[in-house]
Design a protein around this motif. Sequence first.
Motif, PDB file in Angstrom:
ATOM      1  N   GLY A  97       0.748  -1.210   0.104  1.00  0.00           N
ATOM      2  CA  GLY A  97      -0.142   0.389  -0.261  1.00  0.00           C
ATOM      3  C   GLY A  97       0.258   1.063  -0.261  1.00  0.00           C
ATOM      4  N   ILE A  98       0.080   2.392  -0.401  1.00  0.00           N
ATOM      5  CA  ILE A  98       0.367   3.554  -0.499  1.00  0.00           C
ATOM      6  C   ILE A  98      -0.185   4.498  -0.083  1.00  0.00           C
ATOM      7  CG2 ILE A  98       1.760   5.523  -1.906  1.00  0.00           C
ATOM      8  CD1 ILE A  98       2.089   3.602  -4.613  1.00  0.00           C
ATOM      9  N   ARG A  99       0.250   5.244   1.093  1.00  0.00           N
ATOM     10  CA  ARG A  99      -0.648   5.973   1.488  1.00  0.00           C
ATOM     11  C   ARG A  99      -0.013   7.013   2.154  1.00  0.00           C
ATOM     12  NH1 ARG A  99      -0.059   4.351   7.554  1.00  0.00           N
ATOM     13  NH2 ARG A  99       1.049   6.530   8.311  1.00  0.00           N
ATOM     14  N   LEU A 100      -0.960   7.897   1.212  1.00  0.00           N
ATOM     15  CA  LEU A 100      -1.051   9.456   0.924  1.00  0.00           C
ATOM     16  C   LEU A 100      -0.850  10.555   2.219  1.00  0.00           C
ATOM     17  CD1 LEU A 100      -3.657   9.007  -2.680  1.00  0.00           C
ATOM     18  CD2 LEU A 100      -1.016   8.428  -1.722  1.00  0.00           C
ATOM     19  N   THR A 101      -0.722  12.047   1.669  1.00  0.00           N
ATOM     20  CA  THR A 101      -0.831  12.723   3.008  1.00  0.00           C
ATOM     21  C   THR A 101      -1.582  13.188   2.529  1.00  0.00           C
ATOM     22  OG1 THR A 101       0.019  14.445   1.574  1.00  0.00           O
ATOM     23  CG2 THR A 101       1.445  12.941   3.384  1.00  0.00           C
ATOM     24  N   LEU A 102      -2.272  13.060   3.847  1.00  0.00           N
ATOM     25  CA  LEU A 102      -4.237  14.135   4.151  1.00  0.00           C
ATOM     26  C   LEU A 102      -3.679  15.059   3.156  1.00  0.00           C
ATOM     27  CD1 LEU A 102      -6.691  14.578   6.120  1.00  0.00           C
ATOM     28  CD2 LEU A 102      -5.393  16.483   7.381  1.00  0.00           C
ATOM     29  N   GLY A 103      -4.676  15.431   2.588  1.00  0.00           N
ATOM     30  CA  GLY A 103      -5.244  16.472   1.563  1.00  0.00           C
ATOM     31  C   GLY A 103      -5.188  15.816  -0.278  1.00  0.00           C
ATOM     32  N   THR A 104      -4.013  14.864  -0.223  1.00  0.00           N
ATOM     33  CA  THR A 104      -3.622  14.255  -1.429  1.00  0.00           C
ATOM     34  C   THR A 104      -5.085  13.617  -2.070  1.00  0.00           C
ATOM     35  OG1 THR A 104      -1.397  14.096  -0.830  1.00  0.00           O
ATOM     36  CG2 THR A 104      -2.288  12.812  -2.746  1.00  0.00           C
ATOM     37  N   VAL A 105      -4.865  13.727  -3.608  1.00  0.00           N
ATOM     38  CA  VAL A 105      -5.457  13.567  -4.334  1.00  0.00           C
ATOM     39  C   VAL A 105      -5.382  12.703  -5.737  1.00  0.00           C
ATOM     40  CG1 VAL A 105      -7.878  14.150  -5.789  1.00  0.00           C
ATOM     41  CG2 VAL A 105      -6.993  15.350  -3.614  1.00  0.00           C
ATOM     42  N   LEU A 106      -5.364  12.122  -5.696  1.00  0.00           N
ATOM     43  CA  LEU A 106      -5.727  11.322  -7.249  1.00  0.00           C
ATOM     44  C   LEU A 106      -6.462  11.420  -8.024  1.00  0.00           C
ATOM     45  CD1 LEU A 106      -3.495   9.576  -8.730  1.00  0.00           C
ATOM     46  CD2 LEU A 106      -5.236   7.608  -8.008  1.00  0.00           C
ATOM     47  N   ARG A 107      -6.009  12.252  -9.290  1.00  0.00           N
ATOM     48  CA  ARG A 107      -7.478  12.814 -10.159  1.00  0.00           C
ATOM     49  C   ARG A 107      -7.869  11.361 -11.145  1.00  0.00           C
ATOM     50  NH1 ARG A 107      -4.873  18.434 -11.462  1.00  0.00           N
ATOM     51  NH2 ARG A 107      -5.496  19.487 -10.105  1.00  0.00           N
ATOM     52  N   PRO A 108      -8.581  10.796 -11.274  1.00  0.00           N
ATOM     53  CA  PRO A 108     -10.154  12.044 -11.093  1.00  0.00           C
ATOM     54  C   PRO A 108     -10.696  11.725 -10.228  1.00  0.00           C
ATOM     55  CG  PRO A 108     -10.190  10.688 -13.381  1.00  0.00           C
ATOM     56  CD  PRO A 108      -8.945  10.489 -12.188  1.00  0.00           C
ATOM     57  N   HIS A 109     -10.566  11.048  -8.884  1.00  0.00           N
ATOM     58  CA  HIS A 109     -11.444  10.844  -8.381  1.00  0.00           C
ATOM     59  C   HIS A 109     -11.352  11.626  -6.645  1.00  0.00           C
ATOM     60  CE1 HIS A 109     -11.842   6.902 -10.974  1.00  0.00           C
ATOM     61  NE2 HIS A 109     -10.776   7.145 -10.885  1.00  0.00           N
ATOM     62  N   PRO A 110     -11.995  12.428  -6.816  1.00  0.00           N
ATOM     63  CA  PRO A 110     -12.321  13.487  -5.664  1.00  0.00           C
ATOM     64  C   PRO A 110     -12.653  12.361  -4.539  1.00  0.00           C
ATOM     65  CG  PRO A 110     -13.829  13.592  -7.184  1.00  0.00           C
ATOM     66  CD  PRO A 110     -12.974  12.835  -7.814  1.00  0.00           C
ATOM     67  N   THR A 111     -11.451  13.175  -3.224  1.00  0.00           N
ATOM     68  CA  THR A 111     -11.631  12.584  -2.156  1.00  0.00           C
ATOM     69  C   THR A 111     -12.844  12.631  -1.566  1.00  0.00           C
ATOM     70  OG1 THR A 111      -9.271  12.595  -1.440  1.00  0.00           O
ATOM     71  CG2 THR A 111     -10.439  11.899   0.401  1.00  0.00           C
ATOM     72  N   ALA A 112     -13.379  13.476  -1.506  1.00  0.00           N
ATOM     73  CA  ALA A 112     -14.568  13.502  -1.227  1.00  0.00           C
ATOM     74  C   ALA A 112     -15.995  11.993  -1.682  1.00  0.00           C
ATOM     75  CB  ALA A 112     -15.648  14.645  -0.979  1.00  0.00           C
ATOM     76  N   ALA A 113     -15.600  11.801  -2.596  1.00  0.00           N
ATOM     77  CA  ALA A 113     -16.585  10.977  -3.440  1.00  0.00           C
ATOM     78  C   ALA A 113     -16.262   9.427  -3.331  1.00  0.00           C
ATOM     79  CB  ALA A 113     -16.165  11.010  -4.806  1.00  0.00           C
ATOM     80  N   ILE A 114     -15.350   9.361  -2.289  1.00  0.00           N
ATOM     81  CA  ILE A 114     -14.716   7.465  -1.876  1.00  0.00           C
ATOM     82  C   ILE A 114     -14.809   7.851   0.037  1.00  0.00           C
ATOM     83  CG2 ILE A 114     -14.126   7.168  -4.232  1.00  0.00           C
ATOM     84  CD1 ILE A 114     -10.647   7.536  -3.163  1.00  0.00           C
ATOM     85  N   VAL A 115     -15.795   8.618   0.865  1.00  0.00           N
ATOM     86  CA  VAL A 115     -14.954   8.149   1.713  1.00  0.00           C
ATOM     87  C   VAL A 115     -15.592   6.992   2.336  1.00  0.00           C
ATOM     88  CG1 VAL A 115     -15.990   9.787   4.263  1.00  0.00           C
ATOM     89  CG2 VAL A 115     -15.122  11.180   2.363  1.00  0.00           C
ATOM     90  N   ASP A 116     -15.516   6.489   3.119  1.00  0.00           N
ATOM     91  CA  ASP A 116     -15.782   4.588   3.207  1.00  0.00           C
ATOM     92  C   ASP A 116     -16.153   4.169   2.003  1.00  0.00           C
ATOM     93  OD1 ASP A 116     -15.716   5.507   6.414  1.00  0.00           O
ATOM     94  OD2 ASP A 116     -17.690   6.162   6.227  1.00  0.00           O
ATOM     95  N   GLY A 117     -15.448   4.711   1.071  1.00  0.00           N
ATOM     96  CA  GLY A 117     -15.452   3.452   0.310  1.00  0.00           C
ATOM     97  C   GLY A 117     -14.097   3.533  -1.271  1.00  0.00           C
ATOM     98  N   HIS A 118     -14.259   3.346  -1.728  1.00  0.00           N
ATOM     99  CA  HIS A 118     -13.371   2.720  -3.077  1.00  0.00           C
ATOM    100  C   HIS A 118     -13.025   2.919  -4.375  1.00  0.00           C
ATOM    101  CE1 HIS A 118     -14.553  -1.234  -2.984  1.00  0.00           C
ATOM    102  NE2 HIS A 118     -13.751  -1.705  -3.715  1.00  0.00           N
ATOM    103  N   VAL A 119     -12.424   2.373  -5.271  1.00  0.00           N
ATOM    104  CA  VAL A 119     -12.091   2.465  -6.596  1.00  0.00           C
ATOM    105  C   VAL A 119     -11.449   1.885  -6.666  1.00  0.00           C
ATOM    106  CG1 VAL A 119     -11.840   4.087  -8.615  1.00  0.00           C
ATOM    107  CG2 VAL A 119     -13.211   5.417  -6.606  1.00  0.00           C
ATOM    108  N   PRO A 120     -11.583   0.908  -7.885  1.00  0.00           N
ATOM    109  CA  PRO A 120     -11.231  -0.117  -8.539  1.00  0.00           C
ATOM    110  C   PRO A 120     -10.127   0.240 -10.137  1.00  0.00           C
ATOM    111  CG  PRO A 120     -13.326  -0.985  -9.003  1.00  0.00           C
ATOM    112  CD  PRO A 120     -13.505   0.777  -7.839  1.00  0.00           C
TER     113      PRO A 120
END
Length: 236
Positions: free
Chosen positions: A74-97
């Motif tokens: 695993g790669i744990r990103l720092t707080l606020g780091t975003v992997l585009r095009p997947h906004p963090t707010a859209a995947i709280v308590d979820g995931h994107v495969p």
Amino acid sequence: MRLLFEHRDTETHTSIVDRVWRTRSEAQDTMTSAARTCCQLIFTRTQGQLFVSLRGPETRATTAPVPPNAEFFGIRLTLGTVLRPHPTAAIVDGHVPFPVTDSGRIVIGGDDWEAPTYENVEQFVRRLRDAGLLVRPRLERLAGHPPSDRTRQRRYRAVTGLSRTAVTQIDRVNAAATMLRDGLDWSTVVEALGYFDQAHLAHALRRYVGRTARGLRTDDDASMSFLYKTGPSPGS
């Protein structure tokens, strides 16, 4: 079964990657995943196949299945780091495969990328950053006049997916769990981290970590995501 995690800080790009970790399973089981404030890229190899996903922040402790004979990285990103095009707010308590090609390359942002290893993660992060896919907006930077408190809070949640209060609570309870696991007594933890009393700490542990103070010291065979130490001011 107990999952043993190995983890390390990254040598570069510390503003967007906190640390990397790896572990492996022997038998099929379940594990407790503690709440956390950051996103993680997780790579799972099992039965000759690679699975890759971006996990969002987790606002409570959950139970997750663990396949047998699997390797996890695993790669744990720092707080606020975003992997585009997947906004963090859209995947709280979820995931994107993410799709994986027949040759084992990962499709992110419309392009395919060579899968990283625990040892060469810095190169993978650099490529994603240079392509504009891995970014960390400055939470306090807003154009125009100084923003109101409400505006700052709204932007903070839009970037991190969480409120400042939630970030502070989750970071604090992870720090508390780490201290308890390392042998400190509950009264020391309560005083050091500003909990009201033992009951307040116990409630936070059940909600966010899924363990009691005693369980953190004695559940040697219980599998859970590794705890991590925060800075002196959780949520900062």
